[in-house]
Write an enzyme that holds these catalytic residues in place. Structure first.
Site, PDB file in Angstrom:
ATOM      1  N   ARG A 188       2.107 -10.755  10.505  1.00 12.11           N
ATOM      2  CA  ARG A 188       3.496 -10.145  10.695  1.00 12.11           C
ATOM      3  C   ARG A 188       4.538 -10.875  10.259  1.00 12.11           C
ATOM      4  NH1 ARG A 188       1.704  -5.882   9.383  1.00 12.11           N
ATOM      5  NH2 ARG A 188      -0.038  -6.965   9.200  1.00 12.11           N
ATOM      6  N   ASP A 219      -3.435   7.642   4.549  1.00 12.85           N
ATOM      7  CA  ASP A 219      -3.218   6.391   4.736  1.00 12.85           C
ATOM      8  C   ASP A 219      -3.737   5.946   6.085  1.00 12.85           C
ATOM      9  OD1 ASP A 219      -1.368   4.171   4.661  1.00 12.85           O
ATOM     10  OD2 ASP A 219       0.263   5.061   5.553  1.00 12.85           O
ATOM     11  N   GLU A 220      -4.179   4.622   6.007  1.00 11.34           N
ATOM     12  CA  GLU A 220      -4.673   3.868   7.166  1.00 11.34           C
ATOM     13  C   GLU A 220      -5.769   4.518   7.577  1.00 11.34           C
ATOM     14  OE1 GLU A 220      -3.084   1.419   8.040  1.00 11.34           O
ATOM     15  OE2 GLU A 220      -1.009   1.483   8.076  1.00 11.34           O
ATOM     16  N   GLN A 242      -7.308  -4.896   9.392  1.00 14.06           N
ATOM     17  CA  GLN A 242      -6.420  -4.475  10.340  1.00 14.06           C
ATOM     18  C   GLN A 242      -6.821  -3.412  11.360  1.00 14.06           C
ATOM     19  OE1 GLN A 242      -2.163  -5.125   8.685  1.00 14.06           O
ATOM     20  NE2 GLN A 242      -3.312  -4.977   6.956  1.00 14.06           N
ATOM     21  N   LYS A 275       0.782  -1.365   0.139  1.00 10.92           N
ATOM     22  CA  LYS A 275      -0.040   0.267  -0.120  1.00 10.92           C
ATOM     23  C   LYS A 275       0.933   1.400   0.108  1.00 10.92           C
ATOM     24  CE  LYS A 275      -0.603   0.473   4.986  1.00 10.92           C
ATOM     25  NZ  LYS A 275       0.060   1.888   5.145  1.00 10.92           N
ATOM     26  N   THR A 276       1.915   1.334   0.718  1.00  5.44           N
ATOM     27  CA  THR A 276       2.801   2.462   0.898  1.00  5.44           C
ATOM     28  C   THR A 276       3.501   2.714  -0.434  1.00  5.44           C
ATOM     29  OG1 THR A 276       3.356   2.113   3.106  1.00  5.44           O
ATOM     30  CG2 THR A 276       4.556   3.677   1.940  1.00  5.44           C
TER      31      THR A 276
END
Length: 600
Positions: A558, A221-222, A252, A29-30
């Site tokens: 993770r 973002d997020e 998430q 995503k980044t």
């Protein structure tokens, strides 16, 4: 432009109108968001018309760094240079954006541009001063502690609550007076940095239009982590041009305790009816078994935007689910597994993840005793925590009346009446078992109430003390208990000094909340028990259980190569949701064996 897969490219090259990027774990995503900034610059959008917002300074700096690297590879920028882009492009946190707006518009709130931003301690002090000016009864004082008011004032601002509709007259009065005190101090508190710009925009259309013209393209973002005030700030800024791109993953969303509302994410295409929705479903981080196993858990949530995460990575090792007798046995198994895996090898990384900070006690003890270097990310070591040091101080003084250092700690921590009672009472109970003596200390000092009144994270601190009690219960003799703790602390201090001998490589310890956004070769989830994950405080609400399920999903995703999920006593309900073909069970019984429930 960076090398993107078709869906990432589609998201990056979207031009006008609202865009929702549903980005699964490890889906890049980044990279996509950064590439979108580069695409806009290539299409001659002025950098001063672009606003990119995220939640942490670390994430903002990472985005700036990536944009700089990307810009150096772009050819269609005309006269734009890295320096010019850095000067005009706005990349930052919600709070840094709010501070910038308030600096320019402070006059609308009767402040000057050189206002002070009060941190949590400043805010608490001002609240105490405010309360002091009211002639409150003892009953009113008890229900309006500074900690309670600080939390409530924060909630009022985060949720943009209209005080005319607020049903507690006393708290409403105190809040209004607190706001006046902030104004008299030419100050804003941390929550004001979002709430106050929203209030200015709602009351002053001309000011809002100025910023709408400035920020014609907005990237967030997020987005699943936004609270009410952040949601309205973005909605107001994007309302005119509607060029709003948000990226995130409702699966998430794990910060409800901070006020985040993942429904902002789920309802995006309702808020913006013509929104384009793009799913990023390819995971680049984890093995296929880890992705399939984690996906088989999260699919059980009702409230989510459905997606099917997949990967081209190899199948990899099966997810290991390991049963232990108790937390100490669990800790030593994990540490010995880490040693077997040679995680101290500089080519590998490992993390031990847990639901609550209190769980670090057992794992820290095992790491110290097995001579494995570790670091706690975003937190303090168990025996360095204030509440643990208070309890240990009482025990050490009871054991040794000449110990003026620990007696002085009690003197500084408590009012004179309680201090005197502890000073005299502890000495008469030095023959108590450690757990009994802790009980006396807690009762005499009304210590749990003390923690709740004096700390915003009182519940977490109480959990730490309860963990110490469980450990103390394994000792009959106070002297042996104190000696064991002292040796652990002493050994740990020596190891910290010798950390360079391990090449600076540590095992990482952290809560699942702090692990979000990180990745490790090997992940060890500990305490996957019913009552811990999901946490016992969530068991009476379906929505809360769903958030707990998102927590274990975050923990599982993770892991890049190896995933070990550990439990003792009653296994978490989430373990039964992992499709068996992706797991290997290590324990006394099968996971579904009914006998385990008869035992417990």
């Amino acid at each position: 432009m960076l090398d993107l897969n078709p869906k990432q490219k589609e998201a990056a090259e979207h031009m006008n109108g609202p865009l929702l990027i549903v980005a699964g774990a490890g889906s890049g995503k980044t990279r996509t968001l950064t590439s979108r900034v580069g695409f806009l610059l290539e299409r001659k959008i002025s950098p001063e018309n672009i606003l990119a917002i995220t939640f942490t300074n670390k994430a903002a700096e990472e985005m700036k760094k990536r944009v700089n690297l990307l810009v150096s590879k772009l050819v269609n920028l005309g006269q734009l240079t890295n320096q010019l882009i850095n000067e005009k492009l706005t990349i930052g946190t919600f709070h840094s954006l709010g501070a910038r707006i308030l600096k320019a518009e402070a006059k609308y709130l009767k402040r000057t541009s050189n206002f002070t931003i009060f941190d949590s301690d400043d805010s608490k002090s001002l609240i105490k001063k405010t309360v002091k000016n009211f002639n409150l009864s003892e009953k009113e004082k008890k229900r309006t502690s500074s900690i309670f008011l600080q939390k409530e004032f924060s909630r009022i601002k985060d949720e943009l609550i209209n005080m005319d509709d607020y049903d507690d007259e006393l708290v409403a009065e105190l809040f209004k007076e607190y706001e006046k005190e902030l104004q008299r101090n030419n100050a804003f508190d941390f929550d004001d940095l979002i709430e106050k710009p929203v209030r200015i925009f709602l009351r002053n259309q001309d000011v809002l239009e100025k910023y709408q013209e400035r920020f014609k393209f907005i990237l967030v973002d997020e987005y699943q982590d936004t609270n009410t005030s952040q949601y309205y700030l973005i909605k107001l800024l994007a309302k005119k041009h509607k060029n709003l791109s948000v990226v995130g993953d409702d699966q998430q969303s794990i910060f409800k305790f901070r006020g985040s509302d993942f429904r902002n994410f789920l309802n995006f295409d309702k808020d913006w009816p013509n929104a384009k929705v793009i799913l990023l479903e390819q995971n680049y981080r984890s093995t296929s078994n880890i992705i399939e196993g984690a996906s088989s858990v999260i699919v059980n949530n009702t409230y989510q935007k459905s997606k099917k995460l997949w990967t081209d990575n190899p199948e990899g090792e099966l997810i290991k689910i390991i049963e232990h007798n108790d937390s100490d046995a669990e800790a030593f198994w994990v540490v010995n597994q880490i040693k077997t895996n040679k995680i101290s090898d500089l080519e590998k990384s490992s993390a031990i993840l847990y639901r609550t900070n209190a769980q670090s006690r057992a794992i820290e003890q095992a790491l110290i005793e097995e001579n494995v270097p570790y670091q706690i990310f975003g937190g303090m070591r168990f025996y360095d925590r204030k509440e643990i040091k208070d309890v240990i101080a009482a025990l050490k003084y009871a054991l040794n009346p000449s110990d003026t250092v620990n007696l002085d700690r009690l003197n500084k921590s408590f009012v004179k009446k309680i201090y005197e009672e502890l000073k005299n009472g502890l000495l008469k109970k030095s023959d108590y078992k450690p757990m009994e003596l802790i009980g006396y200390f807690l009762q005499t000092a009304d210590y749990f109430d003390y923690l709740n009144k004096n700390h915003t994270n009182g519940i977490e601190r109480i959990e730490n003390v309860k963990e110490l009690i469980e450990f103390a219960a394994t000792f009959e003799n106070l002297s042996e208990f104190i000696e064991r703790i002292s040796l652990l602390q002493s050994t740990d201090n020596v190891k910290r000094k010798d950390a360079h001998k391990f090449g600076g490589k540590f095992v990482n310890l952290m809560t699942v909340h702090l692990a979000k956004g990180m990745e490790f070769d090997s992940v060890y989830i500990i305490g996957a028990n019913e009552g811990l994950l999901p946490h016992q405080m969530s068991l009476y609400s379906d929505m809360e259980v769903e958030e707990e399920r998102r927590l274990i999903y975050v923990a599982m995703t993770r892991a890049k190569k190896e995933l070990f999920v550990n439990f003792y006593h009653t296994p978490s309900r989430f373990l039964f949701e992992i499709t068996p073909q992706f797991t290997e069970f290590i324990g006394r019984k099968n996971l579904n064996d009914e006998e385990r429930y008869i035992e417990w």
